[in-house]
Design a protein around this motif. Structure first.
Motif, short mmCIF file in Angstrom:
data_model
loop_
_atom_site.label_atom_id
_atom_site.label_comp_id
_atom_site.label_asym_id
_atom_site.label_seq_id
_atom_site.Cartn_x
_atom_site.Cartn_y
_atom_site.Cartn_z
N ALA A 784 -6.87 -14.67 4.94
CA ALA A 784 -5.98 -13.54 5.25
C ALA A 784 -4.82 -13.46 4.25
N GLN A 785 -4.24 -14.62 3.92
CA GLN A 785 -3.14 -14.64 2.98
C GLN A 785 -3.59 -14.20 1.59
N TYR A 786 -4.78 -14.66 1.17
CA TYR A 786 -5.32 -14.27 -0.13
C TYR A 786 -5.49 -12.75 -0.21
N ILE A 787 -6.05 -12.15 0.84
CA ILE A 787 -6.30 -10.71 0.83
C ILE A 787 -4.98 -9.95 0.74
N ASP A 788 -3.99 -10.36 1.53
CA ASP A 788 -2.70 -9.67 1.51
C ASP A 788 -2.02 -9.80 0.16
N GLU A 789 -1.99 -11.00 -0.38
CA GLU A 789 -1.33 -11.23 -1.66
C GLU A 789 -2.05 -10.51 -2.81
N THR A 790 -3.37 -10.46 -2.74
CA THR A 790 -4.15 -9.81 -3.79
C THR A 790 -3.87 -8.32 -3.83
N ARG A 791 -3.78 -7.69 -2.66
CA ARG A 791 -3.47 -6.26 -2.62
C ARG A 791 -2.12 -5.98 -3.30
N VAL A 792 -1.13 -6.80 -2.98
CA VAL A 792 0.22 -6.60 -3.54
C VAL A 792 0.20 -6.81 -5.04
N LYS A 793 -0.43 -7.89 -5.51
CA LYS A 793 -0.48 -8.19 -6.95
C LYS A 793 -1.24 -7.11 -7.71
N ALA A 794 -2.34 -6.64 -7.12
CA ALA A 794 -3.15 -5.63 -7.80
C ALA A 794 -2.36 -4.34 -8.00
N LYS A 795 -1.60 -3.94 -6.98
CA LYS A 795 -0.80 -2.72 -7.11
C LYS A 795 0.33 -2.91 -8.11
N GLU A 812 -7.36 2.93 -10.40
CA GLU A 812 -7.08 3.82 -9.26
C GLU A 812 -6.22 3.16 -8.20
N ILE A 813 -5.77 1.91 -8.42
CA ILE A 813 -5.09 1.16 -7.36
C ILE A 813 -3.77 1.80 -6.93
N SER A 814 -3.15 2.57 -7.83
CA SER A 814 -1.90 3.26 -7.49
C SER A 814 -2.06 4.77 -7.59
N GLY A 815 -3.29 5.25 -7.57
CA GLY A 815 -3.55 6.67 -7.73
C GLY A 815 -3.16 7.48 -6.52
N GLY A 816 -3.18 8.80 -6.71
CA GLY A 816 -2.79 9.70 -5.63
C GLY A 816 -3.91 9.99 -4.66
N ASN A 817 -5.18 9.80 -5.07
CA ASN A 817 -6.31 10.08 -4.19
C ASN A 817 -6.51 8.90 -3.25
N SER A 818 -6.35 9.14 -1.95
CA SER A 818 -6.37 8.04 -0.98
C SER A 818 -7.72 7.34 -0.92
N LEU A 819 -8.82 8.09 -1.02
CA LEU A 819 -10.14 7.47 -0.96
C LEU A 819 -10.36 6.54 -2.16
N ARG A 820 -9.97 7.00 -3.34
CA ARG A 820 -10.12 6.15 -4.52
C ARG A 820 -9.19 4.96 -4.47
N ALA A 823 -10.71 2.45 -2.14
CA ALA A 823 -11.85 1.79 -2.79
C ALA A 823 -11.37 0.76 -3.79
N ALA A 824 -10.30 1.09 -4.53
CA ALA A 824 -9.74 0.14 -5.50
C ALA A 824 -9.15 -1.07 -4.80
N GLU A 825 -8.54 -0.88 -3.64
CA GLU A 825 -8.00 -2.01 -2.89
C GLU A 825 -9.11 -2.93 -2.41
N ARG A 826 -10.22 -2.34 -1.97
CA ARG A 826 -11.37 -3.18 -1.57
C ARG A 826 -11.92 -3.92 -2.78
N ALA A 827 -12.02 -3.21 -3.90
CA ALA A 827 -12.52 -3.86 -5.12
C ALA A 827 -11.61 -4.99 -5.56
N ALA A 828 -10.30 -4.83 -5.36
CA ALA A 828 -9.35 -5.86 -5.77
C ALA A 828 -9.61 -7.17 -5.05
N ILE A 829 -10.04 -7.09 -3.81
CA ILE A 829 -10.29 -8.30 -3.02
C ILE A 829 -11.54 -9.02 -3.53
N ASN A 830 -12.59 -8.26 -3.83
CA ASN A 830 -13.86 -8.87 -4.22
C ASN A 830 -13.97 -9.17 -5.70
#
Length: 913
Positions: A784-795, A812-820, A823-830
């Motif tokens: 859980a901590q890895y996922i939370d920290e990764t999202r923050v670092k990726a952005k 696309e991690i900071s893009g305006g399109n919410s779907l993209r 998707a980028a946030e999910r990709a950041a984790i994996n």
């Protein structure tokens, strides 16, 4: 450099700012200013504007952008541009800065409300031409070609292509006067203007050739047979509207703006103070240095900035005398680093013949040695055999360091001539890939991005499409300019790219210790190839053909009549009109969709969609593999030699083509049977070695989750361990369904799966799925901590990293399109798991190949697929390989959990599993 043209009289230069706005954004990397704000589009557009000012002399000029809000076309057709996505957030943040920079560069900037930039350009171009001026329009938009005449010319600075009347005819096959009719027929997907369904460029040209104009086609619509005729008649009433929409209006009412326009068109000088402010805020150091130099200021520059200095004087020569050759041979033998490349007859290196060779040892100076040109100029050339004989000692000497672009290809070509290329010190393809895996790595893009240089492309010297010629037909003078420039730019790019890599320890390790040695191993694997049982493939193809006929008959019976199983339109009619299936999703045009996702959903309740899915899968299997593989066998080896690409997947994984080994399906019996045709020769076996649960092990390592680490250290079934924690039962009492749920959760969460995704996957309620996820994270707080920290670092950074330092960019991690963005946030984790797994298998390939060479065993690597190495092993070396290969694979890195590699042995690839 742009080709300069002398235009007599006064010239008006109009820039399609809106076109270049987007092209600059997508062409440039994810550049950031000192404050972290995006600057890539700004950099690209400024560079283009500066180059235009330098290369095109014009008394009057303007840069035209679209204004905000609707235009008159939306009054005519409400769906005009309705399919366009919102402007990317990173681009939106740069637009105001771009406007400021364009004005500061001395360009008048025009934006007219309710009028598109194209129409402003068209109106101004026509008025200027009527006043006797020459007009140059700088754009990448094909719509504007309708303006071309004896006084209006287009220039695309990104392709260095001028389009006059003859150029338009050569490029599109129609005159400028017929461009509107042509566009109305084929439609314009970018602007959501539908044309005639299934009417592509070739069909449109045939219709226009036969009936002269769109009006002629409409008049004879009933005479046009077949599918095109039917599709044409369906849109007859809309075609005039389509033509009106794609027509640039050249008589727009600009009366309220004409005084300001007339005053603003006079080209102005740069506002250096404003430019200095823009460059400072955006971190454009080189341009800042240029401004200071012009002002007499002195600045301290870094080594990289010195190496990146532009305007290097070029000296390119054609080597067609032995005295010249000896001079160059002497130079490359003492040079610390030589830029080197071959020019050939084919993209397939296994059957390519060398046409010429190029060298460069210092920026600005390069040579091309033509060896097998047979074009109309009948050039004097040195003997290819003799040149290669004299070069062989240098090519095979590892002390002579070489740099190139995609040197794996050159090594493969030279192997055709019994030359083993060594001394590969650097490769700009891999340098660019390690720096920015998400960007394009072709040399023309790299030259523009990193050197601000416009260079010749391959298509510029060979042509395109059916008119394209092979390189041996290119005139030697043109070939010299292209080849020498190519190799010169390669050397200059290396100096820029490698400097950026060196300052990042992780990137330097990935480049030098993983990517460069992997390239050498891949060349060996490609050369080894894999033996194919051609007769087995033929039998499988015949059996698939029979099965497809059976499925076709079954589909006809279920539909109560014959239909085209590959026609979405006919399938849609049967599904939703005849059989009254529920509509799952609609296409952009409003018709019920019949794509694969829809078929999968409908197949849960209906037989016909299941049959169609089977039919499509087997059709693809037959056309892609059983029919084609046997034709790919090299007659002289009896083997298939795939080509591996390193610089494609952003995660670092390899891809392959001709054939694509990564996509051979393994979840169906028919798919697995394809691998039965990949065989070992008599007296040998196929050995498959792959990592066990590698991404879960990587997750345990990088998250440092104690429960996962303990499970792997004790050799437990990690899915049973998770199930035990989730359901509160002992490992002995876990049911198969509980283990299945735990497995989906284990793998789903490392792919960033949400509660909604987990619920859909398991067929449970979202509340239950959320309960499972919360319980999992309670038991695995490290994850859980890895996922939370990764999202923050990726952005924050725009990228994530593998264990070894590879950067995995997420534009696309900071893009305006919410779907993209999601998707980028999910990709950041994996991505760190996928990327680290890719690094590990590459490191394993290197270790295994180095051991094979060191111990001089006869086993050889023949394939790499996903997390798997495939070897061809003589029977007398089987026991050695069984012991040594897993040992090598598991010792390439030390993790918090043990790495496990499993081996399978068989007479074919499938049996080895």
């Amino acid at each position: 450099m742009l080709e300069k043209r002398n235009l007599e009289g006064e010239t008006l230069l109009l820039v399609d700012g809106s076109s270049y706005l987007y092209r600059s954004y997508y062409a440039m990397p994810n550049l950031r200013g000192p404050d972290g704000s995006p600057t890539g589009a700004l950099f690209g557009l400024i560079n283009m504007m500066k180059r235009l000012r330098r290369d095109i002399s014009a008394k009057y000029s303007a840069c035209v952008f679209d204004a905000k809000g609707k235009t008159f076309r939306e009054d005519w057709y409400p769906d005009y541009k309705a399919n366009r996505l919102p402007i990317p957030e990173d681009l939106s943040q740069q637009i105001e800065k771009i406007h400021v920079a364009v004005r500061a560069l001395g360009w008048p900037l025009l934006m007219i409300e309710h009028v598109e930039a194209d129409d402003v350009i068209g109106t101004l171009a026509v008025r200027a031409a009527q006043a006797g001026m020459h007009v140059v329009v700088s754009t990448g938009d094909k719509d504007l070609t309708q303006l071309v005449n004896e006084r209006v010319t287009l220039i695309n600075t990104m392709t260095n292509q001028w389009l006059d009347r003859n150029g338009v005819i050569a490029k599109f096959g129609v005159t400028p006067e017929r461009i509107v009719d042509y566009l109305a027929l084929i439609g314009d997907t970018a602007d959501n203007v539908p044309g005639v369904d299934k009417c592509g460029p070739n069909t449109a040209l045939k219709l226009l050739a036969q009936y002269q104009s769109l009006d002629g086609i409409i008049k004879h619509a009933n005479d046009i047979k077949g599918t095109i005729g039917n599709n044409l008649r369906r849109v007859l009433t809309f075609l005039p509207t389509a033509r009106r929409l794609v027509t640039i209006h050249t008589a727009c009412d600009l009366s309220s703006h004409m005084q300001s326009i007339a005053m603003s068109l006079q080209t102005r000088i740069e506002d250096k103070d404003e430019l200095r402010d823009v460059y400072s805020r955006c971190g454009f150091k080189k341009w800042l240095r240029d401004l200071d130099s012009e002002s007499g200021h002195v600045r301290c520059v870094t080594n990289c900035e010195t190496q990146c200095a532009p305007d290097i004087e070029r000296q390119y020569e054609t080597v067609n005398a032995w005295e010249q050759f000896e001079q160059w041979l002497a130079m490359i033998e003492v040079a610390p680093l030589t830029s080197f490349s071959t020019k050939t007859t084919s993209l397939d290196p296994m059957c390519a013949h060398i046409v010429g060779i190029s060298f460069s040892t210092v920026p600005g100076r390069a040579a091309y040695i033509p060896l097998a040109h047979c074009g109309p100029d009948h050039p004097v050339q040195l003997s290819r055999t003799e040149v290669l004989k004299r070069l062989k000692p240098w090519l095979e000497n590892s002390a002579h360091k070489k740099v190139g672009q995609h040197l794996k290809y050159d090594a493969q070509v030279l192997a055709n001539y019994a030359i083993t290329l060594t001394g590969i010190e650097h490769d700009i393809l891999l340098e660019s890939y390690v720096l920015e895996s998400h960007c394009s790595h072709d040399i023309s893009t790299l030259a523009m991005r990193h050197l601000s240089e416009q260079i010749l492309k391959y298509e510029d010297v060979t042509g395109k499409g059916t008119a394209q010629i092979s390189f041996d037909k290119v005139e030697v003078g043109i070939a010299t300019r292209y080849s020498a420039e190519d190799i010169d730019i390669t050397l200059r790019l290396h100096r820029v790219l490698y400097f950026k890599i060196q300052v990042e320890k992780g990137l330097d390790y990935v480049y030098r210790s993983i990517e460069l040695p992997t390239s050498r191993v891949l060349q060996i694997i490609e050369r080894n190839g894999v033996l194919i049982d051609k007769n087995r493939l033929i039998r499988q193809s015949n059996e698939l053909g029979i099965r497809l006929l059976e499925l076709q008959a079954e589909a006809y019976a279920l539909a109560c009549g014959e239909f085209n199983l590959n026609s979405p339109k006919q399938i849609g009619k049967i599904f939703f009109q005849q059989l009254q299936f529920p509509v799952i999703r609609k296409t952009p045009s409003g018709m019920p969709s019949t794509d694969e996702d829809v078929l999968q959903k409908l197949a849960e309740n209906y037989q016909l969609p299941r049959v169609l899915l089977d039919y499509r899968a087997l059709t693809k299997l037959k056309s892609t593999y059983t029919d084609k593989l046997s034709k790919m066998i090299k007659p002289d080896t009896g083997r298939v030699h795939t080509q591996y690409a390193q610089a494609v997947a952003v995660t670092g994984r390899l891809t392959s083509n001709s054939p694509n080994l990564q996509n051979i399906p393994v979840r169906t019996p028919e798919g697995r049977r394809i691998r039965e045709a990949f065989i070992a020769p008599l007296g040998s076996r196929i050995v498959s070695a792959d990592y066990s649960q590698i991404e879960l092990r990587i997750m345990a390592h990088i998250s440092a989750d104690s429960a996962l680490i303990e499970a792997f250290r004790h050799g437990e079934d990690v899915h049973c361990a998770t199930a035990s924690e989730l359901f509160g039962v002992t490992k002995q009492d876990i049911t198969s369904n509980q283990r299945r749920i735990a497995k989906v959760i284990n793998f789903g969460l490392i792919y960033g799966m949400s509660a909604f995704g987990l619920a859909s996957n398991l067929g449970i309620s979202r509340d239950t799925a959320k309960l499972y996820i919360n319980r999992y994270f309670f038991r695995h707080p490290g994850v859980a901590q890895y996922i939370d920290e990764t999202r923050v670092k990726a952005k924050s950074c725009g990228f994530v990293q593998t264990v070894f330092g590879r950067r995995l960019w997420l534009p696309e991690i900071s893009g305006g399109n919410s779907l993209r963005r999601q998707a980028a946030e999910r990709a950041a984790i994996n991505a760190p798991m996928q990327g680290t797994a890719a690094d590990l298998i590459k490191m394993s390939m290197i270790a295994v190949q180095n051991w094979i060479e060191r111990e001089r065993v006869n086993s050889r690597l023949i394939m790499q697929v996903h997390d798997e190495l495939v070897l061809e092993v003589p029977d007398n070396e089987l026991e050695l390989i069984r012991t040594k290969v897993p040992e090598l694979m598991c010792s390439v890195a030390t993790f918090n959990v043990p790495l496990i590699a499993k081996l399978g042995v068989g007479v074919n690839w499938e049996e080895a599993h």
